[in-house]
Design a protein around this motif. Structure first.
Motif, short mmCIF file in Angstrom:
data_model
loop_
_atom_site.label_atom_id
_atom_site.label_comp_id
_atom_site.label_asym_id
_atom_site.label_seq_id
_atom_site.Cartn_x
_atom_site.Cartn_y
_atom_site.Cartn_z
N THR A 148 0.82 -1.08 0.03
CA THR A 148 0.00 -0.10 0.09
C THR A 148 0.76 1.27 -0.04
N CYS A 149 1.84 1.48 0.88
CA CYS A 149 2.76 2.67 1.00
C CYS A 149 4.15 2.34 0.38
N GLN A 150 4.45 1.17 -0.05
CA GLN A 150 5.79 0.94 -0.39
C GLN A 150 7.10 1.21 0.32
N GLY A 151 6.47 0.77 1.52
CA GLY A 151 7.62 1.20 2.65
C GLY A 151 7.58 2.44 3.22
N GLU A 152 7.08 3.32 3.01
CA GLU A 152 6.89 4.79 3.45
C GLU A 152 6.21 4.84 5.00
N GLY A 153 5.11 3.90 5.03
CA GLY A 153 4.69 4.02 6.23
C GLY A 153 3.45 5.02 6.30
N THR A 154 3.15 5.80 5.36
CA THR A 154 2.30 6.90 5.53
C THR A 154 1.08 6.66 4.65
N ALA A 155 -0.16 7.19 4.83
CA ALA A 155 -1.28 6.74 4.29
C ALA A 155 -1.23 7.57 2.77
N LYS A 156 -2.03 6.88 1.91
CA LYS A 156 -2.07 7.44 0.44
C LYS A 156 -2.22 9.17 0.33
N GLY A 157 -1.50 9.84 -0.25
CA GLY A 157 -1.73 11.08 -0.40
C GLY A 157 -0.71 12.24 0.69
N GLY A 196 13.78 12.37 13.35
CA GLY A 196 13.84 13.76 12.80
C GLY A 196 12.42 14.17 11.98
N THR A 197 11.51 12.87 11.77
CA THR A 197 10.43 13.09 11.13
C THR A 197 9.43 12.18 11.77
N VAL A 198 8.08 12.65 11.27
CA VAL A 198 7.06 11.86 12.26
C VAL A 198 6.04 11.74 11.23
N ILE A 199 5.30 10.80 11.45
CA ILE A 199 3.91 10.31 10.54
C ILE A 199 2.52 10.71 11.12
N ARG A 200 2.21 11.88 10.43
CA ARG A 200 0.75 12.27 11.03
C ARG A 200 -0.45 11.39 10.46
N ASN A 201 -0.20 10.48 9.48
CA ASN A 201 -1.32 9.79 8.84
C ASN A 201 -0.63 8.58 8.37
N PRO A 202 -0.59 7.54 9.38
CA PRO A 202 0.15 6.28 9.09
C PRO A 202 -0.68 5.40 8.07
N CYS A 203 -0.02 4.57 7.47
CA CYS A 203 -0.56 3.69 6.48
C CYS A 203 -1.70 2.73 7.21
N PRO A 204 -3.04 2.64 6.84
CA PRO A 204 -3.86 1.79 7.25
C PRO A 204 -3.52 0.19 7.43
N GLY A 210 5.96 0.34 7.36
CA GLY A 210 6.37 0.22 6.12
C GLY A 210 6.47 -1.18 5.88
N ARG A 211 5.86 -2.21 6.41
CA ARG A 211 6.04 -3.66 6.15
C ARG A 211 5.02 -4.60 6.94
N GLY A 241 13.50 -4.67 6.33
CA GLY A 241 13.71 -3.74 7.57
C GLY A 241 12.73 -2.88 7.63
N PRO A 242 12.59 -2.37 9.01
CA PRO A 242 11.47 -1.23 8.93
C PRO A 242 11.63 -0.06 8.02
N ASN A 243 10.35 0.43 7.52
CA ASN A 243 10.37 1.65 6.69
C ASN A 243 11.03 1.39 5.20
N GLY A 244 11.18 0.19 4.75
CA GLY A 244 11.65 -0.48 3.54
C GLY A 244 13.42 -0.63 3.67
N GLY A 245 13.70 -1.00 4.76
CA GLY A 245 15.14 -1.19 5.02
C GLY A 245 15.48 -2.41 4.17
N PRO A 246 16.81 -2.77 4.07
CA PRO A 246 17.38 -3.86 3.44
C PRO A 246 16.88 -5.06 4.27
#
Length: 382
Positions: A148-157, A196-204, A210-211, A241-246
């Motif tokens: 759904t998010c291709q490892g980014e962890g954020t909702a669509k858009g 250094g970054t936060v996810i306001r709208n996580p992937c459902p 991200g996995r 890995g988390p967030n699309g890690g190896p």
């Protein structure tokens, strides 16, 4: 000073705390990434946030007025009058020695992309599979990339946002008192966990990781010659890995099932064949089962129990080397324990012909029978 935080906020050096706050709020409304997402404006927003963090904290502001920039790079003292920079004061060295860390700019945000966990999978194999190798389907639970998010962890858009607590640095600064005076220390930002970054709208589907967890099946080539307990490493085939890690690795642990006939010792195979007394005495042709199929072997006349017949190259293949081990067959001569009258008569006649109807018995040196030991003990006591 390398940076003048008063000038960045546009306030006087004697500005009150309320004046500093009002100046920051005005600039934050103009420069916030949600209003102006271009990179130049975002850098300006970070500078304004850093300036406010220093000037709104009495201790940090006091240190800044003395010439120490809390957000300066390594060697971070400023160069103002009376500042530590002009005096060559080793500010960062003292922080490292007593608190295990340097100025805030030294570490920065943590890498949010991390390597996945390695997986250990047990795989059961028959003796023939370990001897000659095999391709097997291996099924195991693992973590795979979220489609759904291709490892980014954020909702669509939506996208990750700069943490407003640490302004994207991944750390927050604190002033501690010591016998040296006031020393700046840093720790990971509790809001973004140092990223250094936060996810306001996580992937459902993956809840921002991200996995997702799945049970997968992989075809695995097992090399010839593996044995019980052998571990096979499949590099880069483990959990993502988390967030699309190896990916991590997979470690296959071979478990060899027991065989009904053969016992494996290294690359050699061992078995026992039972033959009747007559076959051992007269010789015989035997059909022996091997990993390559049935084979005929000749049992020579007069074979005793415990004799070993070796079939070269009928064991398992050597791992990562040419050739194979051997098959060692131990002969066990069986003596009949129940005879009918005719069989007993024939056997007694055979013993008589061989002069074995009254066998004297043979004893190894030092191992006489009970009566001889008793006799020797009696004579010795005289």
């Amino acid at each position: 000073m390398s940076r003048d935080y008063y000038e960045i906020l546009g306030v006087r050096r004697d500005a009150s705390k309320d004046e500093v706050k009002k100046a920051y709020r005005r600039l934050a409304r103009e420069l916030h990434p949600d209003v102006n997402p271009d990179p130049v404006t975002q850098e300006r927003f970070k500078e304004v946030t850093q300036a406010y963090e220093v000037l709104s904290d009495p201790e940090k502001r006091r240190m800044f007025d003395m010439g120490v920039d809390p957000f300066a790079p390594a060697g971070g003292a400023g160069g103002g009058p009376g500042g530590f920079g002009n005096a060559g004061f080793p500010f960062d060295d003292i922080v490292n020695a007593f608190f295990g860390g340097g100025a805030t700019g030294r570490r920065g945000a943590r890498d949010r992309v991390r390597r996945g966990r390695s997986i250990k999978v047990r795989i059961e194999l028959d003796l023939a599979e370990t001897a000659f190798g095999v391709t097997k389907d291996v099924t195991f639970p693992t973590a795979v990339l979220c489609d759904t998010c291709q490892g980014e962890g954020t909702a669509k858009g939506s996208h990750r946002e700069t943490c407003d607590m640490c302004s994207g640095r991944g750390e927050i600064s604190e002033v501690a008192r010591s016998f040296l005076g006031q020393v700046m220390t840093t720790r990971p930002c509790p809001q973004c966990a140092g990223q250094g970054t936060v996810i306001r709208n996580p992937c459902p589907d993956c809840a921002g990781e991200g996995r997702v967890r799945e049970t997968v099946t992989r075809k695995v080539q097992i090399p010839a010659g593996v044995e019980d307990g052998t571990q096979i490493q499949l590099a880069g085939e483990g959990e993502i890995g988390p967030n699309g890690g190896p990916r991590g690795d997979i470690f296959l642990e071979v478990v060899q099932r027991p065989h009904p006939l053969f016992e494996r010792r290294g690359d050699d195979l061992h078995c026992t064949v039972a033959v009747p007394m007559t076959a051992a005495a007269l010789g015989a042709s035997l059909t022996i089962e091997t990993l390559d199929g049935n084979e005929e072997i000749d049992l020579r006349p007069g074979t005793n129990s415990g004799h070993v017949i070796t079939l070269d190259g009928r064991g398992t293949r050597h791992l990562n080397a040419p050739g194979r081990g051997d098959l060692l067959i131990r002969v066990n001569v069986e003596t009949p324990n129940k005879l009918d009258e005719e069989q007993e008569a024939l056997l007694r006649k055979f013993a008589e012909l061989r002069g074995e109807d009254h066998p004297p018995g043979k004893f190894s040196p030092g191992h006489g029978n009970f009566f001889s030991r008793l006799r020797d003990a009696f004579n010795g006591s005289r």
